[in-house]
Each structure stands twice: as structure tokens, then as C-alpha cells.
Motif scaffolding. Structure first.
Motif, short mmCIF file in Angstrom:
data_model
loop_
_atom_site.label_atom_id
_atom_site.label_comp_id
_atom_site.label_asym_id
_atom_site.label_seq_id
_atom_site.Cartn_x
_atom_site.Cartn_y
_atom_site.Cartn_z
N CYS A 1 0.83 -1.20 0.00
CA CYS A 1 0.00 0.00 0.00
C CYS A 1 0.87 1.25 0.00
O CYS A 1 1.90 1.31 0.68
N LYS A 2 0.43 2.24 -0.76
CA LYS A 2 1.06 3.56 -0.75
C LYS A 2 -0.02 4.63 -0.64
O LYS A 2 -1.06 4.54 -1.29
N TRP A 3 0.25 5.61 0.19
CA TRP A 3 -0.65 6.75 0.32
C TRP A 3 0.16 8.03 0.18
O TRP A 3 1.12 8.24 0.91
N LYS A 4 -0.18 8.82 -0.82
CA LYS A 4 0.55 10.04 -1.15
C LYS A 4 2.02 9.76 -1.46
O LYS A 4 2.91 10.51 -1.07
N GLY A 5 2.25 8.63 -2.12
CA GLY A 5 3.60 8.27 -2.52
C GLY A 5 4.43 7.61 -1.44
O GLY A 5 5.54 7.16 -1.70
N GLU A 6 3.91 7.53 -0.24
CA GLU A 6 4.65 6.93 0.88
C GLU A 6 4.14 5.53 1.16
O GLU A 6 2.93 5.31 1.28
N GLU A 7 5.03 4.57 1.25
CA GLU A 7 4.64 3.19 1.53
C GLU A 7 4.23 3.06 3.00
O GLU A 7 4.98 3.42 3.91
N ILE A 8 3.03 2.55 3.21
CA ILE A 8 2.46 2.43 4.56
C ILE A 8 1.92 1.02 4.73
O ILE A 8 1.45 0.40 3.77
N LYS A 9 1.98 0.52 5.94
CA LYS A 9 1.41 -0.80 6.22
C LYS A 9 -0.08 -0.79 5.92
O LYS A 9 -0.80 0.12 6.32
N CYS A 10 -0.51 -1.81 5.21
CA CYS A 10 -1.92 -1.84 4.76
C CYS A 10 -2.89 -1.89 5.93
O CYS A 10 -4.01 -1.39 5.83
N GLU B 1 -21.34 -7.84 -0.41
CA GLU B 1 -20.45 -8.83 -1.01
C GLU B 1 -19.77 -9.70 0.05
O GLU B 1 -18.96 -10.55 -0.28
N GLY B 2 -20.11 -9.47 1.31
CA GLY B 2 -19.45 -10.18 2.39
C GLY B 2 -18.52 -9.26 3.15
O GLY B 2 -18.65 -8.03 3.10
N HIS B 3 -17.55 -9.82 3.85
CA HIS B 3 -16.57 -9.02 4.57
C HIS B 3 -15.47 -8.59 3.61
O HIS B 3 -14.82 -9.42 2.98
N CYS B 4 -15.29 -7.27 3.50
CA CYS B 4 -14.34 -6.71 2.54
C CYS B 4 -13.38 -5.77 3.25
O CYS B 4 -13.59 -5.38 4.40
N CYS B 5 -12.33 -5.40 2.54
CA CYS B 5 -11.32 -4.48 3.07
C CYS B 5 -11.58 -3.09 2.51
O CYS B 5 -11.63 -2.91 1.29
N SER B 6 -11.74 -2.12 3.39
CA SER B 6 -12.13 -0.78 2.95
C SER B 6 -11.15 0.27 3.45
O SER B 6 -10.67 0.22 4.58
N PHE B 7 -10.88 1.24 2.57
CA PHE B 7 -10.02 2.38 2.89
C PHE B 7 -10.86 3.64 2.96
O PHE B 7 -11.72 3.87 2.11
N GLY C 1 -3.47 13.62 -9.23
CA GLY C 1 -2.59 12.58 -9.76
C GLY C 1 -2.57 11.34 -8.90
O GLY C 1 -2.74 11.41 -7.68
N TYR C 2 -2.36 10.18 -9.56
CA TYR C 2 -2.38 8.91 -8.83
C TYR C 2 -1.25 8.81 -7.81
O TYR C 2 -1.38 8.15 -6.77
N ALA C 3 -0.14 9.49 -8.08
CA ALA C 3 1.02 9.39 -7.18
C ALA C 3 0.77 10.10 -5.85
O ALA C 3 1.49 9.87 -4.87
N THR C 4 -0.23 10.95 -5.80
CA THR C 4 -0.53 11.68 -4.56
C THR C 4 -1.76 11.11 -3.86
O THR C 4 -2.28 11.72 -2.93
N ALA C 5 -2.22 9.96 -4.33
CA ALA C 5 -3.42 9.36 -3.74
C ALA C 5 -3.10 7.95 -3.23
O ALA C 5 -2.08 7.74 -2.58
#
Length: 251
Positions: free
Chosen positions: A166-175, A186-192, A221-225
Motif C-alpha cells: 500500500c502507498k498513500w501520497k507516494g509513501e509506503e504504509i502498512k496496509c 459482497e461479504g466481509h471486505c477491506c475498505s479504505f 494525480g495517482y502518485a498523490t493518492a
């Protein structure tokens, strides 16, 4: 005249077909002709009046600014639902932890747990499962006093198995710091960035360190999201709602 007759016979407008229907007396035809003509005139007059009022007081939409900062808007929630509803590894683990196995083997109980996926979706192959299997599953759950809501959550694939990076704003973060497990259609899902219910707080593994308000981006831009790498573990599939490996992503 032929075209008018054909129109009146085929149209869905009420009353017109009675003008040309066979075996009708002349008086009935005249009455229907007068009624349909009257209502047609009224409709045209109403349409003309509405158009006149619209032109006299038209509605105009004006954009005050096209430079509204994007960071003022909350980033949309992103939900990832794995096709697999029951984790094979977790089913075996839970079956092994049961206090009352009722003389069933652990693999057999784990296979019975896969039937719980029918609570999420309509399985077209459910007819191949005997009623005996459902009764055995119910018996095991009753004997062990299983809370079904919590049990289904525990049997669902973990977010760590579905989301590898996972990356948020270009920084790698633990998911686990970004995603939480929620219940959906759809059942139990993972949501951000999920904050649909009122007073919702993040319930991920790092819930004490995360905010209680939706996240915002600071630029376009995708790199900042948000960026994620998905890797469904095909060997862990026990009950899938489709004949494929993968995930459904929605926002």
C-alpha cells in the motif's frame, strides 16, 4: 387517412384506438374522437403555457470558480472484496480450535464451514449439497455456541492476504494502517477511508494511531493518492462466488 388509422390502432395513447376499432357504433366513435381531440388541445395549450413561463424566467447555472481546491473534498472510500468468501486456512484453524468436534474430522468441519458463504450470495450449485451437511454444520455451531457474525468475519480472508502493498501520497504504509474489514453486500471486505456510519472510527490493526476523519489528498494525480498491489492467494480459496480468482474493487 390510412396513416391516421394505422397510428390510432398502434399508439399507446389511451382512447385513439377506439375511434377505428371494428364493430363500434358511430356515436361511440364520435365521442372518442371528441374526447381525444379535446385532451390533445388541452395538452398543447399547457405545453405552450409552460414554455412561455420557462422563457420568461429561465434558470441559469453559474460556476463561481473552477479552481476549488481538491484537498477540501474527502478522498472517496475504496473497498476491495475478494471473490473468496471463506479462507481455507482460517477454516482449518477454526475447526481445529473447536471444543466440541462431535466425532468429525478437522478437514471435514472446515469443508462444512464453506457452506456459510451461502449467507452472502446465491450459489447456483447449492442443490448438490445434501441437507445432511447443513444439519451437521448447524449442530456443530450450536454445540460450540458460535456467534455467527464474528465467526464469519474471522473466516473471511484477511486484508493482508488480499492486499500485498500500500502507498498513500507516494509513501509506503502498512496496509493494516489504511484498510479495515467491513461487512458489505459482497461479504466481509477491506475498505479504505470508510466513514459511512455516523461516528465511525477506524478499526484496523493500528486503530489507536489513526484519525477519526476521512483522509484528503493534497494534489492531483495517482502518485498523490492511493496505490495498492493486490495478490489473491488462489490456494486459500474455499468458497468463491465466481469461477475465477480475483477481487471486486469499488469506490
Amino acid at each position: 387517412m390510412k396513416l391516421i388509422k394505422q397510428f390510432c390502432s398502434k399508439t399507446g395513447l389511451h382512447g385513439y384506438k377506439f375511434i377505428f376499432l371494428p364493430k363500434r357504433i358511430l356515436l361511440e366513435r364520435v365521442i372518442w374522437m371528441v374526447l381525444t381531440s379535446t385532451f390533445l388541445i388541452v395538452a398543447v395549450l399547457e405545453l405552450y403555457d409552460s414554455g412561455k413561463k420557462l422563457s420568461a424566467s429561465s434558470t441559469k447555472t453559474v460556476t463561481t470558480s473552477i479552481n476549488y481546491p481538491i484537498w477540501n473534498f474527502p478522498f472517496p472510500a475504496v473497498t476491495i472484496c475478494n471473490f473468496n468468501k471463506i479462507s481455507k486456512e482460517k477454516a482449518l484453524e477454526k475447526a481445529n480450535q473447536l471444543r466440541h468436534k462431535l466425532d468429525y474430522t478437522v478437514p471435514y468441519i472446515a469443508n462444512l464451514f464453506a457452506l456459510l458463504s451461502l449467507l452472502y450470495y446465491d450459489n447456483h450449485n447449492e442443490g448438490t449439497t445434501s441437507d445432511k451437511s447443513y444439519l451437521e454444520l448447524l449442530q456443530i455451531l450450536d454445540y460450540n455456541e458460535v456467534d455467527l457474525n464474528d465467526f464469519l468475519r474471522e473466516l473471511s480472508p484477511s486484508c493482508n492476504n488480499i492486499i500485498k502493498n500500500c502507498k498513500w501520497k507516494g509513501e509506503e504504509i502498512k496496509c493494516d494502517k489504511l484498510f479495515e474489514k467491513i461487512i458489505t453486500s459482497e461479504g466481509h471486505c477491506c475498505s479504505f477511508n470508510y466513514f459511512a456510519p455516523k461516528n465511525h472510527t477506524f478499526k484496523g490493526s493500528f486503530s489507536r494511531k489513526t484519525r477519526v476523519k476521512p483522509r484528503h489528498v493534497s494534489a492531483c494525480g495517482y502518485a498523490t493518492a492511493l496505490e495498492v498491489l493486490l495478490g489473491p492467494d488462489s490456494t486459500d480459496y474455499a468458497a468463491s462466488d465466481t469461477l475465477a480468482f480475483g477481487n471486486k474493487v469499488s469506490s
